[in-house]
Write a protein that holds these residues in place. Sequence first.
Motif, mmCIF file in Angstrom:
data_model
loop_
_atom_site.group_PDB
_atom_site.id
_atom_site.type_symbol
_atom_site.label_atom_id
_atom_site.label_comp_id
_atom_site.label_asym_id
_atom_site.label_seq_id
_atom_site.Cartn_x
_atom_site.Cartn_y
_atom_site.Cartn_z
ATOM 1 N N UNK A 170 0.770 -1.061 -0.030
ATOM 2 C CA UNK A 170 0.046 0.012 0.016
ATOM 3 C C UNK A 170 0.835 1.278 -0.061
ATOM 4 N N UNK A 171 2.202 1.042 -0.046
ATOM 5 C CA UNK A 171 2.744 2.297 0.348
ATOM 6 C C UNK A 171 3.722 2.842 -1.189
ATOM 7 N N UNK A 172 3.525 4.179 -1.359
ATOM 8 C CA UNK A 172 4.359 4.818 -2.618
ATOM 9 C C UNK A 172 5.921 4.756 -2.097
ATOM 10 N N UNK A 173 6.686 4.215 -3.067
ATOM 11 C CA UNK A 173 8.021 4.266 -2.796
ATOM 12 C C UNK A 173 8.571 2.790 -1.974
ATOM 13 N N UNK A 174 7.878 1.986 -2.087
ATOM 14 C CA UNK A 174 8.196 0.598 -1.545
ATOM 15 C C UNK A 174 8.965 -0.199 -2.344
ATOM 16 N N UNK A 175 9.200 -1.467 -2.120
ATOM 17 C CA UNK A 175 9.830 -2.354 -2.982
ATOM 18 C C UNK A 175 9.252 -3.371 -3.730
ATOM 19 N N UNK A 176 9.283 -3.834 -4.649
ATOM 20 C CA UNK A 176 8.897 -5.239 -5.427
ATOM 21 C C UNK A 176 10.050 -6.093 -5.544
ATOM 22 N N UNK A 177 9.466 -7.413 -5.413
ATOM 23 C CA UNK A 177 10.558 -8.463 -5.810
ATOM 24 C C UNK A 177 10.019 -9.470 -6.735
ATOM 25 N N UNK A 178 10.349 -9.726 -7.824
ATOM 26 C CA UNK A 178 9.958 -10.858 -8.741
ATOM 27 C C UNK A 178 10.908 -11.819 -8.805
ATOM 28 N N UNK A 179 10.451 -13.199 -8.522
ATOM 29 C CA UNK A 179 11.229 -14.215 -8.521
ATOM 30 C C UNK A 179 10.784 -15.224 -9.607
ATOM 31 N N UNK A 180 11.274 -15.684 -10.727
ATOM 32 C CA UNK A 180 11.242 -16.709 -11.551
ATOM 33 C C UNK A 180 11.687 -17.858 -11.246
ATOM 34 N N UNK A 181 10.792 -19.144 -11.444
ATOM 35 C CA UNK A 181 11.125 -20.391 -11.445
ATOM 36 C C UNK A 181 11.749 -20.756 -12.584
ATOM 37 N N UNK A 182 12.095 -22.013 -12.710
ATOM 38 C CA UNK A 182 12.682 -22.672 -13.905
ATOM 39 C C UNK A 182 11.250 -23.060 -14.785
ATOM 40 N N UNK A 183 11.288 -22.381 -16.305
ATOM 41 C CA UNK A 183 10.302 -22.751 -17.096
ATOM 42 C C UNK A 183 10.529 -24.085 -17.451
ATOM 43 N N UNK A 184 9.418 -24.876 -17.637
ATOM 44 C CA UNK A 184 9.064 -26.390 -18.000
ATOM 45 C C UNK A 184 8.149 -26.552 -19.022
ATOM 46 N N UNK A 185 8.046 -27.686 -19.831
ATOM 47 C CA UNK A 185 7.078 -28.017 -20.846
ATOM 48 C C UNK A 185 6.215 -29.219 -20.522
ATOM 49 N N UNK A 186 5.277 -29.525 -21.028
ATOM 50 C CA UNK A 186 4.345 -30.691 -20.843
ATOM 51 C C UNK A 186 4.642 -31.899 -21.603
ATOM 52 N N UNK A 187 5.735 -31.954 -22.506
ATOM 53 C CA UNK A 187 5.898 -33.051 -23.362
ATOM 54 C C UNK A 187 6.095 -34.316 -22.791
#
Length: 452
Positions: A167-184
């Motif tokens: 809710x706070x202006x000028x706070x911080x964001x973290x984006x954490x990506x996993x390992x992409x996988x397929x369905x084959x």
Amino acid sequence: MIYQILRWITQLAIHIYYRRIEINRPELLGIKGPLIIMSNHPNTLMDPLILAALFKHQVGFLANASIFVNSMVNRVFRYLQVIPVYRQQDLAPGQVLDNTKSFGACYQHLEKNGSLMIFPEGSSIHELKLRKIKTGGIRIAFGAEDRNDFDLGIQILAVGLYYSNPLRFRSKVYLNFGEPFTLKNYQENYQKDEINTVQTLTAQLRKSMEELTIHIPDEGQEKLFIQIKKLFKKELTRDLRAEQNQIAEFNINREISSGIRFISQYYPESFDQLKDKINTLDQLDEQLHVKSNFERGRLKQWMLSFVKILSMLLGLPFYLFGVIHNYIPYRIPRILAEKITHEKEYHASVSMVIGIFIFPLFYGIYLWSLTWIFSPPPPDFALALYFILMAITGLFSYSYYRFALRNSYFLRIVLSASKKDRLQHFLDLKKEVKRDLDWAKTQYVERNKNEK
């Protein structure tokens, strides 16, 4: 071209709104389709805005069908590749839920090598836990692959979003990506038992998403996590970074949350005692607003007071310039957001979107006023410099205000004899709690070593 312009504007807006955006694997922002991005959903409209702005190609969305209110809005959403999906709670009594067309639109989008963003929790609430993951996203991926003999090569990318303060202006964001996988590799299982395979992969997706975000399923533990972060963040960050070689801030928060769950599970009596002490400490902090380190000599406190006052005096002209030009356009989006919706989860995103229009409007009015007041009008370079100063001092004013607020609390304690006893009680209790936290951290680390 229009989408690219909107993306640039949104990128600028989110980098202004948030002080820092940290990404663990930024190279994945350029991953090609067909792609399904599966993310947790802690901050309503802000989540898709951030992800869409940061990915290097256009991303489509699944969105609640109730926002498709008229033909003009529908055309805009179609251009932005927003696909409506229907929920049971949105249907009239007796109406049957049918997302066949929605799923078909998703299949076509993926078959064109498109990227699709899905929030499998299905709703957005400000809380530090991952809610139940619905199977729709995995079903869409399998459905598209099945009708293309599993030759599409759809990649599924799990994402964990974490906001230091949603809710706070000028706070911080973290984006954490996993390992992409397929369905084959799941083709045979899916064709033998569709339902069980979808459920199994959805469970795997949930486990991956839990590892990518802060997951605290208990409300009491979540409250304790927030209090510890508020009261001991600097000390714990210093200790953990010294031990683990500049560990990222998000990972420090994960270690804190994991430690809380561990102590609660294996040392419940110690956990209850710790919780009571931290509640008392938090109450004292709310009364005193202890925003600085008072564990130093009296002379150093007075010297620090002098430096802080001098800094405030030097920055005051820039603060006033920034407030004069930015206070009204800063307040209007916040007021309108509260009028538009009473749900706090929407305030940040609505404020940012309104601010994209309000700030340029007011800056334009200020520049036009200069050309109207002065004769001859100021040269273009002077107007450009004025515009830059308005933007820079606007951000400076916000930081200055918070700095001044912290300093006012510091000076009140330094100058007030009546607060000395409470301050000493606070400092003594904080040392005691820090010893308890060090003990808890030792138990947690030792158990992790033994398990490995």
